[in-house]
Design an enzyme around this catalytic site. Structure first.
Site, PDB file in Angstrom:
ATOM      1  N   CYS A 131       4.431   7.532  -3.351  1.00 18.99           N
ATOM      2  CA  CYS A 131       5.276   8.177  -2.339  1.00 18.99           C
ATOM      3  C   CYS A 131       6.139   9.270  -2.979  1.00 18.99           C
ATOM      4  O   CYS A 131       7.182   8.968  -3.554  1.00 18.99           O
ATOM      5  CB  CYS A 131       6.137   7.111  -1.662  1.00 18.99           C
ATOM      6  SG  CYS A 131       7.225   7.764  -0.400  1.00 18.99           S
ATOM      7  N   CYS A 134       9.602   9.738  -1.549  1.00 16.67           N
ATOM      8  CA  CYS A 134      10.543   8.685  -1.951  1.00 16.67           C
ATOM      9  C   CYS A 134      11.002   8.857  -3.396  1.00 16.67           C
ATOM     10  O   CYS A 134      12.182   8.722  -3.698  1.00 16.67           O
ATOM     11  CB  CYS A 134       9.887   7.307  -1.842  1.00 16.67           C
ATOM     12  SG  CYS A 134       8.875   7.059  -0.404  1.00 16.67           S
ATOM     13  N   ASP A 135      10.064   9.103  -4.301  1.00 14.23           N
ATOM     14  CA  ASP A 135      10.360   9.002  -5.731  1.00 14.23           C
ATOM     15  C   ASP A 135      10.394  10.339  -6.476  1.00 14.23           C
ATOM     16  O   ASP A 135      10.736  10.379  -7.656  1.00 14.23           O
ATOM     17  CB  ASP A 135       9.318   8.086  -6.409  1.00 14.23           C
ATOM     18  CG  ASP A 135       9.337   6.686  -5.823  1.00 14.23           C
ATOM     19  OD1 ASP A 135      10.412   6.258  -5.365  1.00 14.23           O
ATOM     20  OD2 ASP A 135       8.287   6.014  -5.808  1.00 14.23           O
TER      21      ASP A 135
HETATM   22  C1  LIG Z   1       5.967   2.310  -3.819  1.00 10.79           C
HETATM   23  C2  LIG Z   1       6.572   2.713  -2.499  1.00 10.79           C
HETATM   24  C3  LIG Z   1       7.775   3.381  -2.492  1.00 10.79           C
HETATM   25  C4  LIG Z   1       8.347   3.748  -1.279  1.00 10.79           C
HETATM   26  N1  LIG Z   1       9.569   4.358  -1.317  1.00 10.79           N
HETATM   27  C5  LIG Z   1      10.175   4.677  -0.139  1.00 10.79           C
HETATM   28  C6  LIG Z   1      11.474   5.273  -0.153  1.00 10.79           C
HETATM   29  O1  LIG Z   1      12.077   5.514  -1.219  1.00 10.79           O
HETATM   30  N2  LIG Z   1      12.010   5.600   1.042  1.00 10.79           N
HETATM   31  C7  LIG Z   1      11.378   5.378   2.239  1.00 10.79           C
HETATM   32  O2  LIG Z   1      11.951   5.659   3.292  1.00 10.79           O
HETATM   33  N3  LIG Z   1      10.150   4.822   2.274  1.00 10.79           N
HETATM   34  C8  LIG Z   1       9.529   4.464   1.118  1.00 10.79           C
HETATM   35  N4  LIG Z   1       8.281   3.918   1.139  1.00 10.79           N
HETATM   36  C9  LIG Z   1       7.638   3.697   2.448  1.00 10.79           C
HETATM   37  C10 LIG Z   1       8.243   2.444   3.165  1.00 10.79           C
HETATM   38  O3  LIG Z   1       8.329   1.362   2.267  1.00 10.79           O
HETATM   39  C11 LIG Z   1       7.418   2.067   4.384  1.00 10.79           C
HETATM   40  O4  LIG Z   1       7.342   3.166   5.267  1.00 10.79           O
HETATM   41  C12 LIG Z   1       8.029   0.863   5.125  1.00 10.79           C
HETATM   42  O5  LIG Z   1       8.164  -0.254   4.278  1.00 10.79           O
HETATM   43  C13 LIG Z   1       7.183   0.470   6.338  1.00 10.79           C
HETATM   44  O6  LIG Z   1       7.764  -0.652   6.924  1.00 10.79           O
HETATM   45  P1  LIG Z   1       6.927  -1.653   7.850  1.00 10.79           P
HETATM   46  O7  LIG Z   1       7.892  -2.691   8.279  1.00 10.79           O
HETATM   47  O8  LIG Z   1       6.211  -0.877   8.880  1.00 10.79           O
HETATM   48  O9  LIG Z   1       5.789  -2.284   6.924  1.00 10.79           O
HETATM   49  P2  LIG Z   1       5.804  -3.029   5.525  1.00 10.79           P
HETATM   50  O10 LIG Z   1       6.980  -2.652   4.711  1.00 10.79           O
HETATM   51  O11 LIG Z   1       4.445  -2.775   4.965  1.00 10.79           O
HETATM   52  O12 LIG Z   1       5.940  -4.583   5.897  1.00 10.79           O
HETATM   53  C14 LIG Z   1       4.896  -5.268   6.509  1.00 10.79           C
HETATM   54  C15 LIG Z   1       5.109  -6.776   6.360  1.00 10.79           C
HETATM   55  O13 LIG Z   1       4.060  -7.436   7.097  1.00 10.79           O
HETATM   56  C16 LIG Z   1       3.593  -8.557   6.353  1.00 10.79           C
HETATM   57  N5  LIG Z   1       2.220  -8.864   6.762  1.00 10.79           N
HETATM   58  C17 LIG Z   1       1.126  -8.053   6.632  1.00 10.79           C
HETATM   59  N6  LIG Z   1       0.025  -8.688   7.133  1.00 10.79           N
HETATM   60  C18 LIG Z   1       0.437  -9.916   7.551  1.00 10.79           C
HETATM   61  C19 LIG Z   1      -0.223 -11.042   8.163  1.00 10.79           C
HETATM   62  N7  LIG Z   1      -1.529 -11.022   8.452  1.00 10.79           N
HETATM   63  N8  LIG Z   1       0.503 -12.144   8.459  1.00 10.79           N
HETATM   64  C20 LIG Z   1       1.841 -12.192   8.181  1.00 10.79           C
HETATM   65  N9  LIG Z   1       2.522 -11.161   7.612  1.00 10.79           N
HETATM   66  C21 LIG Z   1       1.836 -10.028   7.310  1.00 10.79           C
HETATM   67  C22 LIG Z   1       3.721  -8.111   4.904  1.00 10.79           C
HETATM   68  O14 LIG Z   1       3.814  -9.250   4.046  1.00 10.79           O
HETATM   69  C23 LIG Z   1       5.000  -7.280   4.928  1.00 10.79           C
HETATM   70  O15 LIG Z   1       6.135  -8.076   4.617  1.00 10.79           O
HETATM   71  C24 LIG Z   1       7.687   3.492  -0.053  1.00 10.79           C
HETATM   72  C25 LIG Z   1       6.465   2.820  -0.058  1.00 10.79           C
HETATM   73  C26 LIG Z   1       5.920   2.427  -1.271  1.00 10.79           C
HETATM   74  C27 LIG Z   1       4.620   1.670  -1.282  1.00 10.79           C
END
Ligand SMILES: Cc1cc2nc3c(=O)[nH]c(=O)nc-3n(C[C@H](O)[C@H](O)[C@H](O)COP(=O)(O)OP(=O)(O)OC[C@H]3O[C@@H](n4cnc5c(N)ncnc54)[C@H](O)[C@@H]3O)c2cc1C
Length: 301
Positions: A131, A134-135
């Site tokens: 990302c 982000c970084d």
């Molecule tokens: C390395 C990295 C760095 C990042 N840095 C930033 C940053 O600095 N700033 C920023 O704004 N964004 C950043 N992002 C992006 C940000 O993390 C995501 O946009 C955000 O986390 C999305 O949130 P979400 O709740 O949609 O999904 P997710 O964070 O992906 O959460 C999904 C959840 O669903 C659960 N899940 C999945 N499948 C199942 C299942 N079948 N049964 C039960 N549970 C399940 C998972 O365990 C997880 O806990 C970064 C991403 C990465 C990978």
């Protein structure tokens, strides 16, 4: 039967949880992991979430979870294996047991595609990132590489070119897939060098990225390139396989839902990275959670 079941305890799911709790809805959050935070847990430092500058990914996740806990949210650790729509009742089948609710918020997030090469996992968060938005700021005046040839890779290279001393764009083909306008902007950048027909084969470093090995397929030549950070932009995969026959998705698997988060199936909402939208960040995921609950409240009225 709950009013709302939230699948996923990332920012979208936790954002939805606090809005649902404050709206007086009965709810539970189901996540396969006992530790909440989703992808944020894999982030070394989050510097772009309003009001929480320079927070670690773990620290921010703890704060999100503490807020939901304070409002009495029930958390269930279970992996969801299928979802059934029975009209006014939705059934979520987990490995532990089944759960029922009047409405569902799907918030299972996405996973970035990996290169699957030596050093990638070990140095993740220590110079290996998925990302740039982000970084990128951590690499001011340093040398970075971006891997990929699509829109995201070129956007990442452009973003980094304004921060870094030098940016390599490493692409396995001899032309980019990104839209022309992005390519033109990239070619005009003096501090971007494109390594065509090339694949990164190893990421090397003791406690941080120091260099990569790059294999040029046309020249059949392996070289080492010294860098401080590498951004891998070879695709992102939404965790929506479970919902494919339930709600409408695009060809990549993103769930079609507007800002109200309503999917093609009544009573089922999609929030966060799984939703078809232009920007996938923590702040937009949290906002989706709030919007999904607002839509559910309107549906229940
Ligand atoms: C390395 C990295 C760095 C990042 N840095 C930033 C940053 O600095 N700033 C920023 O704004 N964004 C950043 N992002 C992006 C940000 O993390 C995501 O946009 C955000 O986390 C999305 O949130 P979400 O709740 O949609 O999904 P997710 O964070 O992906 O959460 C999904 C959840 O669903 C659960 N899940 C999945 N499948 C199942 C299942 N079948 N049964 C039960 N549970 C399940 C998972 O365990 C997880 O806990 C970064 C991403 C990465 C990978």
């Amino acid at each position: 039967m709950y009013d709302v079941l939230i699948l996923g305890a990332g920012p979208a799911g936790l954002g939805a949880a606090i809005y649902a709790a404050r709206a007086g809805l009965s709810l539970a959050v189901i996540d396969q992991s006992p530790i909440s935070g989703g992808q944020v847990l894999n982030t070394y430092e989050v510097d772009n979430y309003l009001g929480l500058m320079g927070e670690t990914g773990g620290g921010l996740s703890d704060k999100f979870r503490a807020h939901a806990d304070k409002l009495g949210t029930e958390f269930i650790t279970d992996e969801v294996k299928s979802v059934e729509d029975l009209g006014d009742k939705k059934v979520v089948r987990g490995y532990e047991r089944d759960y029922e609710a009047r409405a569902l918020i799907l918030a299972t997030g996405a996973a970035h595609s990996k290169l699957g090469i030596p050093g990638e996992d070990r140095l993740s968060g220590m110079g290996v990132s998925y990302c740039a938005t982000c970084d990128g700021a951590f690499f001011k005046n340093r040398i970075t590489a971006v891997v990929g040839g699509g829109d995201v890779a070129v956007e990442d290279a452009l973003f980094l070119s304004n921060i870094c001393k030098k940016v390599y764009l490493i692409h396995r083909r001899d032309s980019l897939r990104a839209v022309k306008s992005l390519q033109e902007r990239l070619f005009a950048k003096e501090n971007v060098e494109i390594l065509w027909d090339s694949e990164v084969t190893e990421i090397i470093g003791e406690n941080a990225v120091e260099k990569i090995t790059v294999y040029n397929k046309k020249k059949q030549q392996q070289t080492e390139v010294e860098i401080n950070g590498i951004f891998i932009a070879v695709g992102i995969v939404p965790n929506t396989g479970l919902f494919e026959n339930l709600v409408e998705t695009d060809e990549r698997g993103y769930i079609k839902a507007g800002e109200d988060c309503a999917t093609s199936c009544r009573g089922i909402y999609a929030a966060g990275d799984i939703r078809l939208k232009p920007m996938r960040q923590i702040i937009t995921a949290v906002a989706d959670g709030a919007n999904a609950v607002n839509s559910i409240q309107s549906e229940f009225e």
